[in-house]
Design a protein around this motif. Structure first.
Motif, PDB file in Angstrom:
ATOM      1  N   ALA A 176       0.829  -1.210   0.000  1.00  0.00           N
ATOM      2  CA  ALA A 176       0.000   0.000   0.000  1.00  0.00           C
ATOM      3  C   ALA A 176       0.860   1.255   0.000  1.00  0.00           C
ATOM      4  N   THR A 177       0.425   2.248  -0.734  1.00  0.00           N
ATOM      5  CA  THR A 177       1.036   3.571  -0.695  1.00  0.00           C
ATOM      6  C   THR A 177      -0.032   4.541  -1.172  1.00  0.00           C
TER       7      THR A 177
ATOM      8  N   ALA B  12      -5.749   0.954  -3.263  1.00  0.00           N
ATOM      9  CA  ALA B  12      -5.454  -0.185  -2.389  1.00  0.00           C
ATOM     10  C   ALA B  12      -5.504  -1.486  -3.193  1.00  0.00           C
ATOM     11  N   PHE B  13      -4.630  -2.418  -2.817  1.00  0.00           N
ATOM     12  CA  PHE B  13      -4.462  -3.630  -3.613  1.00  0.00           C
ATOM     13  C   PHE B  13      -4.680  -4.879  -2.764  1.00  0.00           C
TER      14      PHE B  13
ATOM     15  N   VAL C  93       7.227  -8.634  -5.385  1.00  0.00           N
ATOM     16  CA  VAL C  93       6.011  -8.730  -6.202  1.00  0.00           C
ATOM     17  C   VAL C  93       4.807  -8.072  -5.504  1.00  0.00           C
ATOM     18  N   CYS C  94       5.034  -6.891  -5.017  1.00  0.00           N
ATOM     19  CA  CYS C  94       3.943  -6.154  -4.362  1.00  0.00           C
ATOM     20  C   CYS C  94       3.079  -5.434  -5.386  1.00  0.00           C
ATOM     21  N   SER C  95       3.569  -5.389  -6.642  1.00  0.00           N
ATOM     22  CA  SER C  95       2.842  -4.762  -7.758  1.00  0.00           C
ATOM     23  C   SER C  95       2.786  -3.241  -7.688  1.00  0.00           C
ATOM     24  N   ARG C  96       3.520  -2.658  -6.768  1.00  0.00           N
ATOM     25  CA  ARG C  96       3.457  -1.189  -6.696  1.00  0.00           C
ATOM     26  C   ARG C  96       3.977  -0.569  -7.992  1.00  0.00           C
ATOM     27  N   CYS C  97       5.039  -1.151  -8.555  1.00  0.00           N
ATOM     28  CA  CYS C  97       5.595  -0.589  -9.806  1.00  0.00           C
ATOM     29  C   CYS C  97       4.595  -0.728 -10.948  1.00  0.00           C
ATOM     30  N   VAL C  98       3.948  -1.885 -11.004  1.00  0.00           N
ATOM     31  CA  VAL C  98       2.985  -2.133 -12.087  1.00  0.00           C
ATOM     32  C   VAL C  98       1.823  -1.158 -11.967  1.00  0.00           C
TER      33      VAL C  98
ATOM     34  N   SER D   7      -6.316  -3.766   6.291  1.00  0.00           N
ATOM     35  CA  SER D   7      -6.851  -2.428   6.593  1.00  0.00           C
ATOM     36  C   SER D   7      -6.831  -1.506   5.381  1.00  0.00           C
ATOM     37  N   CYS D   8      -6.009  -1.841   4.370  1.00  0.00           N
ATOM     38  CA  CYS D   8      -5.939  -0.962   3.179  1.00  0.00           C
ATOM     39  C   CYS D   8      -7.190  -1.083   2.324  1.00  0.00           C
ATOM     40  N   THR D   9      -7.811  -2.255   2.307  1.00  0.00           N
ATOM     41  CA  THR D   9      -8.984  -2.448   1.448  1.00  0.00           C
ATOM     42  C   THR D   9     -10.295  -2.401   2.236  1.00  0.00           C
ATOM     43  N   THR D  10     -10.192  -2.162   3.535  1.00  0.00           N
ATOM     44  CA  THR D  10     -11.410  -2.118   4.364  1.00  0.00           C
ATOM     45  C   THR D  10     -11.799  -0.670   4.640  1.00  0.00           C
ATOM     46  N   PRO D  11     -12.955  -0.245   4.132  1.00  0.00           N
ATOM     47  CA  PRO D  11     -13.369   1.137   4.413  1.00  0.00           C
ATOM     48  C   PRO D  11     -13.869   1.284   5.846  1.00  0.00           C
TER      49      PRO D  11
END
Lengths: 72, 958
Positions: free
Chosen positions: B60-61, B66-67, B176-181, B86-90
């Motif tokens: 997360a950033t 959120a991923f 492989v956190c996918s942040r770059c993608v 917690s990143c994907t929970t509103p």
């Protein structure tokens, strides 16, 4: 003033005459609009040169450009 | 003295996820027993961060959606099963969250343990040591052992990709956190990266599993910025280690004006990191601003003042005092012999506001005339004229962020993804959200193929027919009743509107009548007009493809007519938006660089404003306009103009009809060039004053949205003086006293004399981050959107815009039309970018031509092609491309040896003399050798280089 220089000034003022937007008022208003543009943006020596060029015959100047130069 | 400015603001912190879409509602919840109120839709992770509670995270950033992949941010929520991310929970009303207990701690340690079991344990020698989120998180979760060992299957031997000159991709360190993608998709909008494979085999791949350099990657740096480990790392950090302090400043490339943190080690820039709280760029960057700063310390930099009596003589290195004295004496002698109007100055659109202000002040005081101009003459002077006539102010109407509320975006004669890349990315984001796009351009631009973009319409018009097209669009709007009558009645001059309405209704402006002129099918024009007028919010963005024409000013007024007629002015999501070329084009115009205007666009003939300047400066100011750049050239050739002071502009390369410019420069008795390098203009100079880069001085730049941004000095000037100091010294030597101690004092003077800057101070700029002018008593914190209530001229003015064809026409001898433009990796004349690794992308200018035109001439890809116009000829290498319509060829002008401007003519805009770069009739043919001009240029280049003193740079950059 070289012929190249006067050629450039003639080209510029003819272009201004062809493009200056005028809303009504006839040829006088058009000539005044062109003259106003020239007064606003041309340096004094350039205005003096184009006046002198007209006095020397003004070859190549459009009718509207001539009328505008007379007002400078 | 260096002033460190490194604000640790709330916005500079990573809050984990982006803010939610505003709903106006808030939610109250409890986190670790603390009551927290946040906007509805906020994630639990962000809510905790706002409350000062840091939940561990990796994928997360807060500039990416959120991923929920890393599972490190798991929390316990009362009444809910499991441990949600917690990143994907509103957040929800009354929710009770526990971020730390033994249960979540164990889960996080287990997650980290798995990550670390496949990660090199070379932290001490790792380039991210000291700046690694993985390392931080291992510490935060208290990881003490890896029970799995390191012997199993792993990625530790993965190969590095070092193909990009600026960063390295080390797959062995990838988690492989996918942040770059996601950064490539969401921030940049290029979609060059993907995750290849599944499960344990998942790896980050560029393009079709290619090297970064061979993929669609545009090297914007968003992926490097997003990477939490050393997987994507700047080569400069790998080589030099972590920076130890940073200074927030403003990029000196295009008119977007991105804010950057110059991250430093002592006086060395280690890297430029886009500043998250930058109001123009919000933490994004492009390959130029992010990476291409090496020119500032390139060995070619001029570091000592030099003089010579004649341009065929060797340069003599002298002290600053001697150089300034030499320059002043020459200028005085010229004025004594030829009169005070025989000299002039050119302010730079790359220098700061304060520096541009000072040069025009020097011209108006020490020189005693109005012969001052700026490089805006050759780019956006028609914008200044056209918008002043119609809307009453010579500037764009919006913020960049406004585009996020646009429903239909019209891009005319601009190529944002290349020339204004960070704004281009923002525009693409809006297109992905569904905004419609209309592009009016002779060339197919990348914006048209925005991945996941919505509806897009390309009006591929013939070069030089802009006004006919804009009139046709207006004709449809008026004759089909699509105009905004309420707006017109309330906000526009009724008499002028009535005249314009009658004019635009004439059948000659209909799409059917203009189709033969523009080449754009009538039904497409009608479709575009409806799209724009019926969109809700229609926004027009335009570039030099509008202004650099014989009817540039008319076209700007035509654009304003269209916006006024549809009521697309005065609120977010709409407007008339010129995309300025250079970093401070807006600023140099604001600062009174034009020969007819004092700072703040106050005409020299207006007694009131002129008197204010006369009183402040203690001189009498000429009430007549001075010479514009092309007029200076004509006067020089004619023999009445003999001395020129040029601050940071390479007129010999950038201005049209090179041979004419060279003749003019060669006619001067004193040419003073103040620049970073021995540029093309400097080859004709008698005095060379080494300038300072943006890293070496204080001041401000004003970007395309009228945003004044601070430029902060991060290192001392290489040659000892900031540019404003050089101008001040020259003024003093000429006998006009200037004694500023800091650019702040210059800004205070600007503010006191310029109504739209009255309330601008450095203190306010530091407090607010940036200010969009007008900033005065009426708008103390600036004006993001202009003309919300009224126009500076009261009512909006409709102007009659008759189409007058250019005199530059094709014929049998010159059957093709040449148009020119820019490319992403290079900047303007290339003086800066050619001295960086950006050369890897565009090492030469190419001639793009359509396969049909190429075939007719027997030209193949890569052939050398002679390009001839009425003005001259040059030779370029061919690139066959269907981006161009048949009959139109295209090139860039980043390399002097290409001689693109040998070809362009001295035709210009009728109102402002802005050159008609975009239309030149040419012929192409296959050739075997360079043109005569190129041969002469090479010889002259070698000769001038040899005239530099022995200790001058040895490397020759052509």
């Amino acid at each position: 003033m070289s012929s190249k220089h006067s050629e450039q000034l003639v080209k510029m003022i003819n272009q201004i005459a062809a493009n200056t937007p005028v809303q009504g008022g006839g040829p006088d208003a058009a000539a005044e609009a062109v003259a106003a543009h020239v007064r606003r943006f041309w340096a004094k020596p350039m205005r003096a040169d184009i006046r002198a060029y007209l006095q020397d015959g003004g070859a190549g100047l459009t009718e509207l450009a001539v009328e505008a130069i007379k007002r400078l | 003295m260096l002033h460190i400015f490194d604000p640790k603001t709330q916005t500079d912190r990573d809050l984990g996820t982006p803010p939610p879409i505003e709903s106006g509602h808030t939610v109250t919840l409890t986190i670790d027993g603390q009551s927290v109120e946040v906007p509805e839709g906020t994630s639990v992770l962000r809510a905790a961060a706002i409350a000062g509670i840091q939940i561990p995270k990796l994928c997360a950033t807060d500039n990416l959606d959120a991923f929920g992949s890393c599972r490190l941010c798991a929390v316990e929520i009362e009444g809910r099963r499991g441990l949600p991310a917690s990143c994907t929970t509103p957040v929800a009303e009354g929710m009770s969250v526990i971020t730390q207990n033994e249960r979540v701690a164990k889960l996080r340690r287990n997650v980290m343990e798995l990550y670390i079991s496949d990660h090199p344990l070379d932290c001490l020698t790792c380039s991210a040591n000291g700046d690694c989120e993985l390392q931080d998180m291992a510490g935060a979760v208290g990881l003490r052992e890896v029970r799995y060992g390191y012997e199993g299957e792993n990625h530790l031997d993965a190969e590095k990709d070092t193909s990009n000159p600026y960063f390295t991709f080390d797959a062995s360190k990838c988690i492989v956190c996918s942040r770059c993608v996601r950064a490539c998709e969401e921030v940049q909008g290029t979609f060059a990266l993907t995750i290849d494979g599944r499960g344990f085999d998942s790896t980050v791949a560029a393009g079709q599993d290619e090297d970064f350099m061979d993929s669609e990657c545009v090297s914007c740096g968003a992926c490097v910025q997003a990477c939490p480990t050393a997987t994507l790392m700047e080569n400069s950090v790998i080589e030099q280690g972590q920076p130890e302090h940073s200074v927030v400043t403003t990029c000196a490339y295009c008119g977007v004006g991105c804010s950057f943190k110059a991250e430093m080690k002592g006086n060395t820039v280690v890297r430029m990191v886009p500043f998250k709280d930058g109001h123009a760029n919000h933490g994004h960057s492009c390959v130029k601003g992010r990476f291409a700063f090496g020119y500032a310390t390139h060995p070619d930099r001029l570091t000592a003042p030099m003089i010579r009596n004649h341009i065929d003589e060797p340069w003599r290195e002298v002290s600053w005092e001697e150089a300034i004295q030499f320059a002043a004496e020459r200028i005085k002698a010229i004025q004594a012999k030829y009169g005070k109007d025989s000299v002039g100055g050119i302010t730079s659109s790359r220098c700061t506001n304060e520096e541009a202000y000072l040069v025009q002040k020097l011209v108006r005081t020490a020189f005693g005339n109005n012969n001052t101009d700026t490089c805006a003459r050759v780019c956006h002077s028609p914008t200044g004229y056209g918008l002043k006539q119609t809307l009453g102010e010579s500037a764009g109407t919006q913020t960049f962020d406004s585009v996020m509320k646009a429903d239909c975006i019209v891009v005319i004669g601009a190529n944002p993804t290349d020339a204004h890349p960070v704004f281009g990315s923002q525009l693409r984001r809006r297109l992905r959200q569904g905004a419609k796009l209309i592009v009016a351009d002779p060339r197919y631009i990348d914006l048209m193929k925005t991945p996941h973009g919505g509806e897009a319409l390309h009006l591929s018009l013939r070069p030089g027919t802009n006004v006919a097209l804009i009139n046709a669009l207006a004709h449809v709007i008026i004759t089909e009743g699509l105009e905004d009558r309420m707006f017109i009645a309330m906000r526009c001059d009724s008499g002028e509107y009535a005249a314009w309405n009658a004019f635009i209704r004439e059948e000659r402006h209909s799409p059917e009548a203009t189709e033969a002129i523009t080449g754009v099918p009538a039904d497409k024009v009608r479709e575009a007009a409806r799209m724009y007028a019926e969109a809700g919010n229609g926004a027009i963005y335009y570039g030099l493809g509008v202004t650099e024409h014989s009817q540039g000013s008319t076209m700007v007024m035509g654009i304003a007519n269209l916006a006024l007629a549809t009521g697309n002015i005065g609120r977010e999501g709409v407007g008339v938006n010129p995309l300025r070329g250079q970093n401070n084009v807006q600023g140099s115009c604001d600062m009174g660089s034009f020969p007819h205007e004092l700072p703040g666009y106050q005409h020299v003939s207006q007694d009131g404003p002129r008197k204010a300047f006369e009183d402040a400066w203690g001189v009498t100011i000429d009430n007549e306009p001075g010479l514009r750049i092309p007029n200076m050239f004509d006067a020089a050739i004619d023999g009445s103009f003999k001395g020129l002071y040029v601050q940071g502009e390479d007129i010999a390369q950038s201005d049209p009809n090179t041979q004419h410019v060279e003749q003019a420069l060669g006619s001067l008795e004193c040419l003073i060039v103040q620049d970073l390098f021995l540029n093309e203009t400097a080859k004709y100079a008698h005095v060379l004053l080494p300038g300072s880069s943006f890293l070496e001085k204080d001041g401000t730049f004003t970007n395309a949205e009228r945003r004044i941004n601070r430029v902060r000095k991060v290192m001392p000037p290489l040659a000892g003086k900031e540019d404003w100091q050089i101008t001040q010294d020259l003024a003093n030597a000429l006998g006009y006293r200037m004694d500023y101690n800091h650019p702040e004092e210059i800004m205070n003077e600007i503010a006191s004399l310029t109504p739209s800057f009255h309330s601008v101070t450095y203190q306010k700029l530091d407090e607010l981050g940036s200010i969009q002018w007008p900033c005065n008593e009426e708008h103390p914190n600036g004006s993001p959107i202009m003309h919300e209530v009224d126009f500076p001229i009261g009512k909006g003015k409709f102007v009659l815009t008759d189409y007058v064809p250019t005199t530059e026409r094709t014929n049998r001898r010159f059957p093709l039309l040449l148009t020119t433009g820019r490319i992403l990796s290079q900047y303007n004349v290339g003086a800066q970018t050619r001295r960086t690794d950006n050369q890897h992308w565009h090492g030469q200018d190419w001639l793009e031509l359509h396969p049909h035109d190429a075939e007719e001439r027997g030209i193949n890809d890569g052939d050398w092609v002679g390009l001839t116009s009425r003005a001259g000829n040059t030779v370029l290498q061919a690139k066959i491309s269907t981006r161009m319509q048949p009959g139109v060829v295209y090139t860039t002008f980043h390399h002097p040896v290409s001689g693109a401007n040998v070809i362009t003519t001295d035709n210009s805009d009728w109102a402002t003399n802005c050159p008609e770069y975009k239309v030149t009739a040419v012929q192409c043919e296959k050739v075997a050798q360079p043109s005569a001009w190129q041969e002469r240029h090479r010889k002259q280049h070698r000769k001038q280089w040899s005239l530099l003193p022995k200790n001058a740079p040895a490397e020759l950059v052509e």
